[in-house]
Structures are given as structure tokens and as C-alpha cells.
Design a protein around this motif. Sequence first.
Motif, short mmCIF file in Angstrom:
data_model
loop_
_atom_site.label_atom_id
_atom_site.label_comp_id
_atom_site.label_asym_id
_atom_site.label_seq_id
_atom_site.Cartn_x
_atom_site.Cartn_y
_atom_site.Cartn_z
N ALA A 175 -64.48 12.63 74.70
CA ALA A 175 -63.39 13.07 75.57
C ALA A 175 -63.38 12.21 76.82
O ALA A 175 -64.42 11.69 77.24
CB ALA A 175 -63.53 14.55 75.93
N GLY A 176 -62.20 12.10 77.45
CA GLY A 176 -62.08 11.31 78.66
C GLY A 176 -61.02 11.88 79.57
O GLY A 176 -60.20 12.71 79.17
N ALA A 177 -61.05 11.44 80.84
CA ALA A 177 -60.07 11.91 81.82
C ALA A 177 -59.87 10.86 82.90
O ALA A 177 -60.80 10.13 83.26
CB ALA A 177 -60.54 13.22 82.45
N SER A 178 -58.66 10.81 83.42
CA SER A 178 -58.33 9.94 84.55
C SER A 178 -57.28 10.64 85.40
O SER A 178 -56.34 11.23 84.85
CB SER A 178 -57.82 8.59 84.05
N GLN A 179 -57.43 10.57 86.71
CA GLN A 179 -56.49 11.20 87.63
C GLN A 179 -56.28 12.67 87.26
O GLN A 179 -55.17 13.19 87.33
CB GLN A 179 -55.17 10.43 87.62
N ALA A 180 -57.37 13.30 86.88
CA ALA A 180 -57.32 14.69 86.41
C ALA A 180 -57.94 15.59 87.47
O ALA A 180 -58.95 16.28 87.21
CB ALA A 180 -58.04 14.82 85.07
N ASP A 181 -57.35 15.62 88.65
CA ASP A 181 -57.87 16.46 89.73
C ASP A 181 -57.92 17.92 89.29
O ASP A 181 -57.00 18.42 88.63
CB ASP A 181 -56.99 16.33 90.98
#
Length: 815
Positions: free
Chosen positions: A537-543
Motif C-alpha cells: 500500500a502507498g499514500a501521497s498528499q494523504a493528510d
Amino acid sequence: MLPFPRRALGLTLALVVAVGVMSGPAAPAAAAGSISAQDSMSRSVASGWGKAEVGGAWTMLPSTVASVSAGKGWVTSPRPGRTSRLSLPASTRDVDSRFTMTLPAMPTTGSGLYLSHGVRATTDSAYLVGVRVMVGGTIELSLQKRTGSSVSSFETIRMKERFIPNGTLNVRIQATGSTSVSLVAKAWVAGAAESNARTLRYTDASSKRLAGAGGAEFSLFTSASTKALPVGVDNLTIAAPAVDTPAPTPEPAPAPGPNPGPVDGAPAAGARAAAGANEPGTVDYTVPANAIIVAPNGRDSAAGTVGAPVQTIAAALRKVPNGGTIALRGGAYHETVIIPPQKRITLQPYRGEAAWLDGAEAVGGFRESGSLWVRSGWTQSLDSSPTYKRGAPDGTSDGWRFVDPAYPMAAHPDQMWVDGRQLTQVASRSQVSAGRFYVDESADQLVLGTNPAGKDVEVSTLIRGLSIRSEGSVVKGIGVRRYATSVPSMGTVIVAADDVTVSDVTVRENATTGLYTWARNTTLSDVSVIGNGLLGAGASQADGLEVIRLFSSGNNRERFNRAPVSGALKIHSSSDVVVSDSVFADNYGQGPWFDESNDGVVFTGNDSLRNTGNGLVFELSEDAVIADNLVADNGINGIYIVNAGGAAIWNNTAVGNERNIAVTQDSRRSKNLTIPWLSKNTVIANNVAAEPEGSCIVCIDDRSRALTGAQMVTRADGNLYHRTSLTSPRSFAIYAQGQAGPSQTFTTLADFIAATGREKRSVLLEQATSPVNADYSLRSSAASQQKSIAVPVPTQIADVSDLSSGEVSLGARFP
């Protein structure tokens, strides 16, 4: 130091490859037959290996670096990126070959080293058992064939144990037969009883099989970015097998890929508790009366009721109102599902039925062509871009090359299964054999090496499974599997809208990344990501991202390079992130990795176990609470702080990693004053750090010589440290001096306290017995010292973890 990690999980670590002589798990060890070669290396030779006691004289390639001393034949690559090879002329066909393997030192950079032992060896070819030793002592065992100087792998498996300096492996390879050649591999620690706990099997019945007699060989290749290190070989015996060979299997089972992980909801070995999704179909979900019902046998023109379900989720999305529910009856849905922005919905199973979004479908029409089977008219062409930029070439600099040259097909998202067992994609028709397949785009053919007659053949034909583009939507209780997602497609499941919840969902066996979010306030609760090709799993700009009870295992199945991305979970450019009560185990790459411009991370109650990279990385980011975590037996560092400030590291148990807790700084800097990429203001308190396998116990190092240890770690106390002896490792601490010069080295805790004033309550145990039990909990003898060692847990740490304010305890909490 223990010769190997204590927690073997029922596995052994000597390496045995057998060809056609082991009939099953209970098969007894064969007695040796007539000996054709024997070498105890009980001589001294300055260059080469001299003459074996039985079997003739060793010859070697011109550039080979080899010698015999101290009872071992030593071999070293001439330089990184090159191979040394020695050969013995004794010519036999049916063989039982055994030897031991020793490494005085482990690789510390690059892809590691590869020792291969070949039988039926000629100038042109050989069957090989390959042992790859990587950074941190991680071991891969392969069944291979050499053709000229090219080596192809039949099957590969990663061992759960690790090599450490001066550890010894027994290695065995048996070969019998000519009409077909069956390969079986297993492993156990030298000195332990031979075990069948870990087994590889392969049968070479191809027209290019090696049916005749040949000699024996040893080859050592060192990757271009790994220091050339010596490997010792000893106690070689090559004899005729002393048992009858079973009849060859005319059609071998396809070679499996790495085990994608346990059943959903089952605890990983060594984890403190279970995490992840329930197996689809095991939870009875309430279904609203007005839900739109979907069933594989429905009709899209139907009303969408229980009695008249629609057939596709796409049709249900057209019917469901905003705020409504879609319930899936049991079965597989071969669809790409897009939840549109204008509809906030819940997508779930119908009651306790198992519903899967499945990117694979049945494929037939294969015809026999020599030793292969061919499906003509195959026009599917998938994007094999190796980076996140579609069509761009792979990176070339260290840390930016996605594809490991040892696994050149990693970025090709084609996937294929025969009777549920995944096959390996190869780069040419000539490489196809049982358990392998090739996509011949020039001829519009799908080429298979396993006889498909009477079997279910399935191929991934869809790229993405689920894209959630509607704010506030909920997806729960389903599974998503076997999609041909390319690297630049980012993920099989995509969250692209704020306030989305994904709960009790399994995402497994997809070509690259399982799940990715770039939306605010995403909640991932009880999600399993298992056996995906690149990243779980990954995330970016996921405040505001919240990850609760995630289970991530067996990811990076395709063996992309560890960096720039691979493994369990990678998050960047996100603020106020919480990851709690999750398990990251047995990934082929990093454990959880917070990389670049994260601000405000809470990482508590998690277990990171046996990942081949680092257990936890906090890099180029700022402000993190890292508390009550178990980080054990990972391939490199345990808790790794890199150019990241404000990390509060409290009450963690870190065991058996190379460096259990490491704080480092390099020359990278950011212009963002909020996140300056400086490893400053770290606190290390109440941790248990045992059985280190690297060069130091307290590791605080600035390679740029800008910061002192006191600036990097502002408080360190109340920790329980352990090493097995005064020299394992030799350095208690490495401590940065900033502009004053290279980091200082301290041999003992007492010296470190005297020089720095830090760690005054901490204790260093120097004893063969570990302070932790087999489940990593504290032994009673160590637990009895907690009150005199630990310091009170601050309220701000207790507020975001299961620790209590003022609690005086050591390490992570255990049930």
C-alpha cells in the motif's frame, strides 16, 4: 553472537537441492553410494584450489580469485560485477553432492553475492543450486540452469533465517535421470537435523534438459554495488545416490512464486496479535432493504433486488442513489469499478458471501508446439514502464533504479495461473519451461511451458480493480485480486476522494501496487495487502490518513529493487498520519517507510518482522511518535531515522536487526524550514534493543559532519541494550562529532556515559542468553529490572499510544 537468529520458526537453514530422490516429507536421508569426488580442503594453496582428494585437480577461469587455507577453499569475485569459477573434472550423471558454505562477513551494500554449485557441469551448461546472500544476511535459494555464461532460474524462495558472519550452511544437490530431471530444494542450519520444512520442487523435461554426465563447479558472482567478499567451501562429497529414483513425473506442477502470505485474519508468525481483513465470506454483513443487489448470474436490465439482481457492479452504480448501498452476492466480478464523484455509496458483500473483484479470466485455445503450448491471436499489450512516469526509462543512479537486473521482468504486469498456481513470466520463448510463460507480442502469441490440458488457465486481462472517486464512500468486506496493474497506474485499488473508508478488504496478487491513496482523511481499517508485485500500500498528499490493523505480507513479489520503492507500505508528503496495531511481515523490501515531507506521524502498536529491508524508516520528514512497536529480524536496520527530526522513540522492542535503532544524517537538505531534512531532537527512551547484527548498538552518525550526536539525539535514557559478547558488536556506540571530525566510537556503555552524560539509567547486558523470549517478550530476569532502568512515559506519548502516562516499563507491550 548466536550462529543464526534464534527464532527459526520451525525452519532449518542448510541448503539441500535434490533431483529425484526424495519421495516426501518423511523420506529418510539416503546413504552415500560410490564416491566420485571428495575434498576436505585440508591443505594450503596460494592460488586456486589445487587437487581434490578424489576427483582430480580444480581448474579455474583466468581471473578467478581462489585459495585454500584454514580447512576451507576460499573464492572471491575478481571485483564487483564479475564472476570467479572453479571446476572439477570428475564426470558423473547421477550424483548426490554435499558441501558446507561459510561467510566471514556479510554484504553491506548493493544486491549481494551469489554462490552457485553446479552438477552435470560442462563448458556449455550446468544445473545449479544458487545461494544469494544479501545485505543483512537475507538468503535466497534458487534452482537454476547455466547455459554458457547466462543463468536462468527455475524457482526461487527466500529463507526466513539469515546468514551472519562465520555462520555455516550445509548444501546438498542430487541429480538422477535423463528423460526428465526433477529438482527439490530444502534448507537447515549446520549442526541441526536435516529437515523438509522448506522445499522447492522442479522437473526439467524440456528438450534442452541436461541429460548427460558432467563435472562439478562453483561460481561466485558479486553485484556491481557490493564489496567483493570471500566465501568458504568445505567438506565436498559427490557420490552416487543410494536410493531408487522415483518414476519421473511427466508434467510437473508449475513453479510457484513466493508464498503470498497467510490466510486473511491469521496472525503472522511472531506477531503480537492478528491484523488485516477477515477472509471474504466469513462475516455476515447487514444489508439495507433498499440495497442494489448484484450477482454473477443476474441481468443488467433487472431491478437489482434479491429476486432480480443485476449482473455487473457498473449497472448497480447506475441504479444506486446517492448514499445508497450495493451488495454483492458471492462470486467473481471481472470488472474495473469506478465509483463516480457524484455518488457517495457503500460497496459490500451480501450477508456472509465471498465476493471478489478479479482481474483474471479463463483463457483456452492452446495448441501443442514441440515442448511448449501456444495460444495464437493474443493481442493484449500491457504497459511495462518501470517508473511512475509512463513511457520513461528506468533510473540509472543508486536508489532510483526500480528494476533489479536479476529480475528483469518485474515491471511487466502480465500474470498467469494454471490450476491456481502462479507462473513466472520470462523474457523470451527460449526461456519458457514448466512453470513459465512468455508473451510474444511480435507473433501475437501467449507461450506456456506447462501442459494446460484438463487444467484451469487464467490470465490477468484488466489493469485496475477499483477507483473510489466519491467523498465519504465506504468499501468493506470484499476482495480484489489478480489485476495487471502497471507501475505508473499507481495501484489496483485507488482512493481519489476525501473521507473514504476501506474496511475489512483484501487486496492480493496484483502485478505491482495493491492500494494507493492521494486523498485526505482516508481510513484503512482491517485491510490485508498480500503478495502484490511491488508494494502493498502507498499514500501521497494523504493528510489525516489513518491506518488501523493493516496486514501487509509477501509484497514486492516481483523483486523490484528495495529503493526507490518496494515492500510493505510507503507514505510521503502527508501530514497527521496515524498507523497503529498493524503487522508488516515477510515483505521482500522495506517495512513501513515514511519518505520525504511527512509531518506529524504517529506509529504505535505495530509489528514489523522479517522484511528483507529496514523494519521502519522515517526519512526526510519531521515529528513522529514511534512507540510500543515490535521491530525484529529485519534484513537491515530496525528503526531507521534518516534526515528526519523530532522522532520520539519510546518503549519499542527491537531484536535481531542489523542496527536495532539507528539515527543518521547525510548531505541532503530541504529549503522547507518546517521540514529541513535534519536528524535533530530525537528522543530514545525505554527501548529494548537486543541481538544486534551490525557494527554498533547505539548508532548516531552524521556523514555530512554538520551535526553532533547531542544535536541529533537530545535525550537517551532508560534503555535495555544487549550484545552476546564484548565483541559482538565490538562498538557499543558510534556518536557524531559534527565539524570536529569523524564519529567517535565507544566500546562500552560506561565509556559512553562518561563522555556524553547520556544513558545514565540504561543497562547493557553482555551475555549469550538473550533478554527476550522466543516471542520477543522480556524474560523474567530482565523484566525484574524495569523499575530501576526505565523512565516515566510522558503524557504526550501516552495520549497517542496504549502506554499509560507515568508508566515505568521497558519495550513494547505484550498480551
